[in-house]
Write a protein that holds these residues in place. Structure first.
Motif, PDB file in Angstrom:
ATOM      1  N   PHE A  19       0.834  -1.201   0.000  1.00  0.00           N
ATOM      2  CA  PHE A  19       0.000   0.000   0.000  1.00  0.00           C
ATOM      3  C   PHE A  19       0.871   1.254   0.000  1.00  0.00           C
ATOM      4  O   PHE A  19       0.562   2.240  -0.668  1.00  0.00           O
ATOM      5  N   TRP A  20       1.992   1.225   0.730  1.00  0.00           N
ATOM      6  CA  TRP A  20       2.889   2.382   0.790  1.00  0.00           C
ATOM      7  C   TRP A  20       3.380   2.751  -0.610  1.00  0.00           C
ATOM      8  O   TRP A  20       3.421   3.917  -0.986  1.00  0.00           O
ATOM      9  N   LEU A  21       3.764   1.745  -1.354  1.00  0.00           N
ATOM     10  CA  LEU A  21       4.322   2.004  -2.681  1.00  0.00           C
ATOM     11  C   LEU A  21       3.240   2.466  -3.661  1.00  0.00           C
ATOM     12  O   LEU A  21       3.482   3.320  -4.515  1.00  0.00           O
ATOM     13  N   PHE A  22       2.041   1.901  -3.524  1.00  0.00           N
ATOM     14  CA  PHE A  22       0.958   2.320  -4.418  1.00  0.00           C
ATOM     15  C   PHE A  22       0.506   3.758  -4.110  1.00  0.00           C
ATOM     16  O   PHE A  22       0.161   4.515  -5.016  1.00  0.00           O
ATOM     17  N   ILE A  23       0.516   4.120  -2.840  1.00  0.00           N
ATOM     18  CA  ILE A  23       0.220   5.509  -2.470  1.00  0.00           C
ATOM     19  C   ILE A  23       1.283   6.431  -3.074  1.00  0.00           C
ATOM     20  O   ILE A  23       0.981   7.506  -3.613  1.00  0.00           O
ATOM     21  N   VAL A  32       8.324   6.284   0.730  1.00  0.00           N
ATOM     22  CA  VAL A  32       7.333   5.198   0.793  1.00  0.00           C
ATOM     23  C   VAL A  32       8.007   3.828   0.898  1.00  0.00           C
ATOM     24  O   VAL A  32       7.489   2.925   1.551  1.00  0.00           O
ATOM     25  N   ALA A  33       9.194   3.671   0.279  1.00  0.00           N
ATOM     26  CA  ALA A  33       9.904   2.399   0.412  1.00  0.00           C
ATOM     27  C   ALA A  33      10.354   2.209   1.858  1.00  0.00           C
ATOM     28  O   ALA A  33      10.290   1.099   2.403  1.00  0.00           O
ATOM     29  N   LEU A  34      10.777   3.300   2.485  1.00  0.00           N
ATOM     30  CA  LEU A  34      11.151   3.224   3.896  1.00  0.00           C
ATOM     31  C   LEU A  34       9.931   2.842   4.735  1.00  0.00           C
ATOM     32  O   LEU A  34      10.027   2.019   5.663  1.00  0.00           O
ATOM     33  N   GLY A  35       8.783   3.422   4.388  1.00  0.00           N
ATOM     34  CA  GLY A  35       7.543   3.070   5.087  1.00  0.00           C
ATOM     35  C   GLY A  35       7.240   1.588   4.949  1.00  0.00           C
ATOM     36  O   GLY A  35       6.858   0.922   5.925  1.00  0.00           O
ATOM     37  N   PHE A  71      12.458  -7.276  -0.626  1.00  0.00           N
ATOM     38  CA  PHE A  71      11.970  -6.470  -1.760  1.00  0.00           C
ATOM     39  C   PHE A  71      11.874  -4.994  -1.364  1.00  0.00           C
ATOM     40  O   PHE A  71      12.261  -4.098  -2.124  1.00  0.00           O
ATOM     41  N   ALA A  72      11.336  -4.748  -0.165  1.00  0.00           N
ATOM     42  CA  ALA A  72      11.187  -3.364   0.279  1.00  0.00           C
ATOM     43  C   ALA A  72      12.557  -2.721   0.504  1.00  0.00           C
ATOM     44  O   ALA A  72      12.768  -1.551   0.170  1.00  0.00           O
ATOM     45  N   ILE A  73      13.491  -3.506   1.061  1.00  0.00           N
ATOM     46  CA  ILE A  73      14.839  -2.958   1.302  1.00  0.00           C
ATOM     47  C   ILE A  73      15.493  -2.571  -0.021  1.00  0.00           C
ATOM     48  O   ILE A  73      16.075  -1.486  -0.156  1.00  0.00           O
ATOM     49  N   VAL A  74      15.412  -3.448  -1.008  1.00  0.00           N
ATOM     50  CA  VAL A  74      16.082  -3.158  -2.276  1.00  0.00           C
ATOM     51  C   VAL A  74      15.372  -2.022  -3.023  1.00  0.00           C
ATOM     52  O   VAL A  74      16.016  -1.253  -3.746  1.00  0.00           O
ATOM     53  N   ALA A  75      14.067  -1.891  -2.825  1.00  0.00           N
ATOM     54  CA  ALA A  75      13.361  -0.753  -3.424  1.00  0.00           C
ATOM     55  C   ALA A  75      13.890   0.550  -2.825  1.00  0.00           C
ATOM     56  O   ALA A  75      14.152   1.523  -3.546  1.00  0.00           O
ATOM     57  N   LEU A  76      14.068   0.551  -1.521  1.00  0.00           N
ATOM     58  CA  LEU A  76      14.620   1.738  -0.854  1.00  0.00           C
ATOM     59  C   LEU A  76      16.010   2.065  -1.414  1.00  0.00           C
ATOM     60  O   LEU A  76      16.302   3.228  -1.743  1.00  0.00           O
ATOM     61  N   LEU A  77      16.855   1.042  -1.542  1.00  0.00           N
ATOM     62  CA  LEU A  77      18.206   1.259  -2.081  1.00  0.00           C
ATOM     63  C   LEU A  77      18.146   1.770  -3.525  1.00  0.00           C
ATOM     64  O   LEU A  77      18.897   2.663  -3.913  1.00  0.00           O
ATOM     65  N   GLY A  78      17.243   1.189  -4.298  1.00  0.00           N
ATOM     66  CA  GLY A  78      17.120   1.574  -5.710  1.00  0.00           C
ATOM     67  C   GLY A  78      16.695   3.028  -5.858  1.00  0.00           C
ATOM     68  O   GLY A  78      17.238   3.762  -6.691  1.00  0.00           O
ATOM     69  N   PHE A  79      15.725   3.448  -5.053  1.00  0.00           N
ATOM     70  CA  PHE A  79      15.277   4.847  -5.139  1.00  0.00           C
ATOM     71  C   PHE A  79      16.380   5.798  -4.684  1.00  0.00           C
ATOM     72  O   PHE A  79      16.564   6.863  -5.268  1.00  0.00           O
ATOM     73  N   LEU A  80      17.103   5.410  -3.634  1.00  0.00           N
ATOM     74  CA  LEU A  80      18.205   6.254  -3.168  1.00  0.00           C
ATOM     75  C   LEU A  80      19.299   6.333  -4.238  1.00  0.00           C
ATOM     76  O   LEU A  80      19.834   7.414  -4.526  1.00  0.00           O
ATOM     77  N   ALA A 116       8.819   2.140 -11.274  1.00  0.00           N
ATOM     78  CA  ALA A 116       9.534   1.395 -10.225  1.00  0.00           C
ATOM     79  C   ALA A 116       8.643   1.169  -9.006  1.00  0.00           C
ATOM     80  O   ALA A 116       8.675   0.104  -8.382  1.00  0.00           O
ATOM     81  N   LEU A 117       7.829   2.184  -8.667  1.00  0.00           N
ATOM     82  CA  LEU A 117       6.920   2.026  -7.518  1.00  0.00           C
ATOM     83  C   LEU A 117       5.892   0.934  -7.788  1.00  0.00           C
ATOM     84  O   LEU A 117       5.618   0.090  -6.921  1.00  0.00           O
TER      85      LEU A 117
END
Lengths: 78, 571
Positions: free
Chosen positions: B10-14, B35-38, B76-85, B99-100
């Motif tokens: 939900f965080w990523l879709f928001i 949102v990835a951190l969330g 998945f959430a951790i790597v999304a956070l890394l990818g966005f950073l 990506a989101l």
């Protein structure tokens, strides 16, 4: 390879052989294949495997499959 | 509403909605990071349980958290956070949105508890990953994305057909329950095999991933293949055919990587190889092997993202992507090279790094089951991995001969993402229980035994020695290596072109088809086969034509499935 590098490599091999022997003498459980229960078996397998892979890739696969960068340009043209 | 907020995706879709709504007014990337951190925080607090609702008579379990799904969704959430950073200095709103959706769909897929939810997010993942590839912004990216779409469209059709047959045969809507050897079993396994990039169904990966942007590649390296590994773990544990397939896959990837010149394609072949370990482990099916597959997926996502970040750093700094063009740039990007080395040692299974604590588990599981050939192939694949990712790529890209390449400074956010990725690879390598305590199956394993450590050190040392002796012979040269995508890029494309010409040559059919339609099909075939070839007329439609084929394949599969179902149960 310089003399110093060869000496360093030899030292590392001796240390690894010593540790291998220690593991063998301590009766530690060896996992898996036969190469694990032969002293320096992994070293031999690594050298053989790396050499074989490099040879196969360069001598067999590359001549067979290598094409110019532009290979697909126009490949499907009537 | 509270129930919805509990879902990490939900965080990523928001975030997707926010980015889309403000696409002209604000950069998307800070939203992505937040949102990835969330999602990471939500998953760290998530507990096992399920949430469901009924829609049109179907029971949809859209959140089913157990140890397996939580492990995958957390990484998945951790790597999304890394990818966005990592990409925050360059990603535009469109790429962030793709990506989101991609990351959110991957998390939602592994948290799905029923077939319908699983299928919806599986397909959302496919479409968003195509959008991410297209964000590469080059003609090569657009064409590779089309081929990717074609392959994944076929995979989606297989999955859909399998699910329909399963449900029509009286199967439960809840995920699982496949009867081994039944048609739905094989159809769904085929669909998952495409996403897992099991050869010969793997070429979409090495074709498309190098064409995305540098940050897009980081996302792509994490989700599609690992979601497939999750599906294998969930649906096909102990399926014996996966053992030889996985072992062969592990070796296939490394052999091609040895001759590859494009740095991201080389890493792509190593995704194939590393996923091979996981596939073989799923096939072995013991608790130790299944834990090995899950933990290796977790480790792999982290170190592979780090490796793609390292390759991306070289591309960002120089604008070059081929080993034969790079060389001697390490002194301009020492930190990035050091972090790449952490990733390379991790994937090579060096002690103290996270690959060691997971890969050795799979090799040990094969040994425990006396699968000698499997174990031997996996060990050889480990040797080949160090040879190409640990030695060849860094030697020729970062060290080696200086070619006078101009090197731009790297942005801080990129280096920060690499630093965090490297720290995580070391953290899990040094403290394996951080990962082991999250594993789903009951099995104990001690990676740091004298035997394991000495074994691994010997393999790495021997490989390093062989590389030192053979490094001149391994010098990369310009060119490409044919792979199984040749089948649909040359003969299939030519067959389609020939068929359209034959159709155009006959009577009334010719009058109907001649002209624009024939040109469109012909152009589509030409584009599939020849990325550089100009269209005959009206390029825009030729570009869209493969979508039509994909829809056609999907529709044909649906119709065939319904006919089969109707024939089996005419009443």
């Amino acid at each position: 390879m310089s003399r110093r590098a060869a000496a360093a490599l030899g030292l590392v091999v001796v240390v690894l052989a010593g540790l291998d022997g220690l593991a063998f003498l301590s009766g530690a459980e060896h996992h898996g294949g036969f190469w694990n229960s032969v002293p320096l078996g992994d070293l031999a397998l690594g050298a053989l495997g790396a050499g074989l892979l490099a040879w196969f890739a360069r001598r067999v696969l590359k001549p067979l499959l290598s094409r110019p960068e532009s290979y697909y340009d126009g490949a499907g043209s009537p | 509403m509270m129930l919805v907020l509990l879902h990490p995706a939900f965080w990523l879709f928001i975030g997707l909605v926010i980015v889309f709504a403000n696409r002209r007014r604000m950069p998307g990337m800070p939203v992505g990071v937040i949102v990835a951190l969330g999602a990471v925080l939500a998953l760290m607090r998530a507990v096992e349980g399920s949430l469901e609702t009924t829609v049109a008579g179907f029971r949809l379990v859209w959140f089913q958290a157990d140890r397996l799904s939580l492990l995958f969704s957390l990484v998945f959430a951790i790597v999304a956070l890394l990818g966005f950073l990592y990409g925050s200095h360059r990603m535009r709103a469109g790429e962030t949105a793709a990506a989101l959706l991609y990351a959110g769909s991957a998390i939602a897929t592994v948290l799905a508890g029923d077939w319908i939810t699983f299928f919806v997010f599986w397909e959302a993942m496919a479409l968003s990953s195509v959008a991410l590839i297209w964000q590469g912004g080059t003609a090569g990216a657009r064409r590779a994305g089309m081929r990717y779409l074609l392959v994944h469209g076929a995979g989606g059709a297989l999955l859909f057909a399998g699910i329909v047959l399963h449900l029509a045969g009286g199967g439960e809507t809840s995920l699982g329950g496949l009867v081994s050897g039944s048609p739905p079993f094989w159809l769904i396994l085929g669909a998952v095999a495409i996403n897992a990039a099991i050869p010969p169904l793997h070429a979409w990966l090495t074709d498309a991933y190098p064409e995305a942007s540098t940050s897009g590649s980081v996302f792509l390296s994490a989700f599609t293949t690992k979601t497939a590994v999750y599906a294998l773990l969930r649906l096909f544990p102990g399926t014996e055919v996966l053992v030889p397939l996985g072992a062969a896959m592990a070796l296939y990837g490394v052999v091609f990587a040895v001759i590859e010149n494009d740095i991201r394609r080389l890493l792509g072949y190593h995704i194939v190889s590393q996923v091979g370990y996981m596939v073989a482990a799923v096939g072995i099916g013991t608790p130790l092997a299944l834990n090995g597959a899950a933990s290796h997926a977790f480790s792999h996502i982290l170190y592979k993202a780090l490796l793609f970040m390292g390759a991306g750093a070289a591309i960002e700094a120089t604008g070059l992507r081929r080993l034969s063009d790079l060389g001697g740039i390490s002194r301009h990007m020492r930190f990035a090279v050091a972090m790449y080395a952490v990733g390379a040692l991790s994937i090579s299974g060096a002690p103290l790094f996270n690959g060691f604590i997971s890969k050795s588990m799979i090799v040990s599981a094969a040994g425990e089951e006396h699968l000698l050939w499997t174990e031997l192939l996996l060990v050889l694949a480990a040797v080949g991995t160090f040879l190409s990712v640990g030695l060849k790529l860094p030697w020729f890209a970062f060290f080696g001969e200086r070619r006078g390449v101009a090197v731009r400074p790297l942005p801080t956010n990129l280096l920060a993402a690499m630093g965090i990725g490297g720290a995580l690879c070391l953290l899990y390598g040094l403290f394996p229980n951080l990962l082991y305590s999250r594993l789903p199956y009951l099995a104990t394993y001690a990676p740091y035994t004298l035997d394991h450590v000495v074994s691994s050190a010997q393999l790495l040392l021997a490989t390093g020695f062989v590389f030192y002796l053979a490094r001149k012979k391994l010098t990369p040269s310009p060119g490409l290596a044919l792979d199984t995508d040749w089948l649909y890029r040359v003969p299939l494309a030519r067959m389609i072109a020939a068929a359209t010409r034959a159709l155009a040559a006959v009577g009334p059919v010719a009058r109907t088809l001649r002209g624009e339609t024939v040109t469109r099909l012909d152009n589509a075939a030409r584009r599939l086969a020849a990325p550089g070839a100009p269209p005959r007329r009206r390029a825009s439609f030729a570009f869209r034509a493969p979508i039509g084929w994909t829809v056609l394949f999907a529709a044909a599969a649906v119709v065939i499935t319904w006919v089969v179902v109707w024939l089996r149960n005419p009443g």
